[in-house]
Each structure stands twice: as C-alpha cells, then as structure tokens.
Scaffold this motif. Sequence first.
Motif, PDB file in Angstrom:
ATOM      1  N   ASN A   1     -10.468  -4.288 -10.568  1.00 55.41           N
ATOM      2  CA  ASN A   1     -11.105  -5.679 -10.891  1.00 55.41           C
ATOM      3  C   ASN A   1     -10.250  -6.701 -10.679  1.00 55.41           C
ATOM      4  O   ASN A   1      -9.811  -7.832 -10.151  1.00 55.41           O
ATOM      5  CB  ASN A   1     -11.502  -6.067 -12.137  1.00 55.41           C
ATOM      6  N   LEU A   2      -8.756  -6.265 -10.712  1.00 55.54           N
ATOM      7  CA  LEU A   2      -7.752  -7.689 -10.806  1.00 55.54           C
ATOM      8  C   LEU A   2      -7.118  -7.578  -9.659  1.00 55.54           C
ATOM      9  O   LEU A   2      -6.247  -8.498  -9.176  1.00 55.54           O
ATOM     10  CB  LEU A   2      -6.823  -7.076 -12.057  1.00 55.54           C
ATOM     11  N   GLN A   3      -7.319  -6.502  -8.804  1.00 53.06           N
ATOM     12  CA  GLN A   3      -6.429  -6.107  -7.431  1.00 53.06           C
ATOM     13  C   GLN A   3      -7.968  -6.655  -6.150  1.00 53.06           C
ATOM     14  O   GLN A   3      -6.946  -6.830  -4.814  1.00 53.06           O
ATOM     15  CB  GLN A   3      -5.497  -5.248  -7.237  1.00 53.06           C
ATOM     16  N   GLY A   4      -9.121  -6.454  -6.597  1.00 54.00           N
ATOM     17  CA  GLY A   4      -9.372  -6.824  -5.516  1.00 54.00           C
ATOM     18  C   GLY A   4     -10.285  -4.835  -5.316  1.00 54.00           C
ATOM     19  O   GLY A   4      -9.683  -4.312  -5.772  1.00 54.00           O
ATOM     20  N   ASP A   5     -10.693  -4.735  -3.814  1.00 55.33           N
ATOM     21  CA  ASP A   5     -11.150  -3.724  -3.579  1.00 55.33           C
ATOM     22  C   ASP A   5     -10.092  -3.014  -2.391  1.00 55.33           C
ATOM     23  O   ASP A   5      -9.828  -2.097  -2.457  1.00 55.33           O
ATOM     24  CB  ASP A   5     -12.313  -3.063  -2.764  1.00 55.33           C
ATOM     25  N   ILE A   6      -9.129  -3.482  -1.625  1.00 54.96           N
ATOM     26  CA  ILE A   6      -8.483  -3.795  -0.879  1.00 54.96           C
ATOM     27  C   ILE A   6      -7.534  -4.485  -0.864  1.00 54.96           C
ATOM     28  O   ILE A   6      -7.594  -6.036  -0.927  1.00 54.96           O
ATOM     29  CB  ILE A   6      -8.758  -3.749   0.459  1.00 54.96           C
ATOM     30  N   VAL A   7      -6.103  -3.896  -0.424  1.00 54.22           N
ATOM     31  CA  VAL A   7      -5.463  -5.042  -0.235  1.00 54.22           C
ATOM     32  C   VAL A   7      -4.318  -4.839   0.588  1.00 54.22           C
ATOM     33  O   VAL A   7      -4.461  -3.692   1.423  1.00 54.22           O
ATOM     34  CB  VAL A   7      -4.405  -4.117  -2.085  1.00 54.22           C
ATOM     35  N   ILE A   8      -3.967  -6.284   1.584  1.00 57.98           N
ATOM     36  CA  ILE A   8      -3.163  -5.990   2.907  1.00 57.98           C
ATOM     37  C   ILE A   8      -2.255  -6.691   2.801  1.00 57.98           C
ATOM     38  O   ILE A   8      -1.972  -7.349   1.841  1.00 57.98           O
ATOM     39  CB  ILE A   8      -4.239  -7.140   4.337  1.00 57.98           C
ATOM     40  N   HIS A   9      -1.554  -5.755   3.337  1.00 60.15           N
ATOM     41  CA  HIS A   9       0.300  -6.068   2.892  1.00 60.15           C
ATOM     42  C   HIS A   9       0.767  -6.423   3.838  1.00 60.15           C
ATOM     43  O   HIS A   9       0.682  -6.816   5.360  1.00 60.15           O
ATOM     44  CB  HIS A   9       0.966  -4.763   2.484  1.00 60.15           C
ATOM     45  N   SER A  10       1.800  -7.572   3.931  1.00 66.77           N
ATOM     46  CA  SER A  10       2.219  -8.175   5.023  1.00 66.77           C
ATOM     47  C   SER A  10       3.758  -7.714   4.863  1.00 66.77           C
ATOM     48  O   SER A  10       4.526  -7.084   4.103  1.00 66.77           O
ATOM     49  CB  SER A  10       2.173 -10.096   5.063  1.00 66.77           C
TER      50      SER A  10
END
Length: 177
Positions: free
Chosen positions: A56-65
């Motif tokens: 919940n606190l990070q969303g479902d997917i995290v895109i890294h730059s």
Amino acid sequence: MADLVTFLLDDYASFSRGAGNGLVSTAGRMNEKLLVACLEEKGLSHGANFTKTGTNLQGDIVIHSKAGAKKNLHVEVKSHHARERLLRGLNDITGEKVGAGYFVDPAEFGPGRTQTLLQSQAAAIYMPDSTLKKVDQNALAMKTNAAVAFGSRFYRPLEQFATDMQAFSQTGALPTY
C-alpha cells in the motif's frame, strides 16, 4: 426446512461477497501483469528499471530512474473502476506517483473528482484512450503541479504508459503532455 434455507442463504451471501472480492483481486493482478508486460516490451527490466511491489505505501509498481537523484515513481494500478480505491491508494503513497487503470467510466473523472485526485499530488492518471476521449473537457484541461510532470495535462492515455515510464527511467521526469 425453513432453518435449512435460512442457513444456506446466509452462507451463500457471504460466499458470494467473498467470490466477488476475489474476482476484483484477480482482475487487479492481471492488470498489473499487463502493465509489467508493456514495460518489458519497452526494454525495461524487473529489478533494474522497475520493481513490482504490491504494498500500500509504495503502490503496485515502482519505476526506478537512472538520472540525477535516481528518483522513484510509484504506480498505483486499478482495474475498471477508480471509485474511492484509486484516491485512497494514491494518498497512501509518499513520493512521486501516478495512477493507471483500464478505467471504463469517464464520469468517475469529472472536474470535482479531478481536483480531489490532483490534491493527492499524483503526477498523472493513465486510462484507455477510448475512456479519455469521453472525459469532461474541463477535467481534461487540468494540469498537474507534481515536479516530475509539472504543467502537463493530468490525464494521459494508457497506451502511452510504457513509453512514459521508459522516459522516466532514463530522465527522472515524465514527457510533457
């Protein structure tokens, strides 16, 4: 006999609710997998360019730059209806974020609702172009103040999602839209 019917109907109502929630959960997982497949098709790799989190606190997917401060962009994925779940999910995330879904009801994205979604500090909401074309014109004109997409239109076509995530991974910002 009446006691048996009452007992069976009570259990059926509970079973039916549980089955319905299970279908929503399954649809959500499938939508996440579709978006992950789109990211991979654009050449992004799990671990290096994105992570599937589901918390919940990070969303479902995290895109890294890979650029500059190496920011992360959190993606909250929903199925066919945004309802309050999209807003709640976005509000739970700290940091840069976007929402994405295969939303089917443009009425969920009227001007008032758009203002509320903008207050979550999301950079963008992605939805199918067929739905986007039917969103109220005043809502479509609203722009985001989020740093990674400052001044861009808030609503974007879902068909552009993977390309935008690829750009974020390379530059740390979403393309102007």
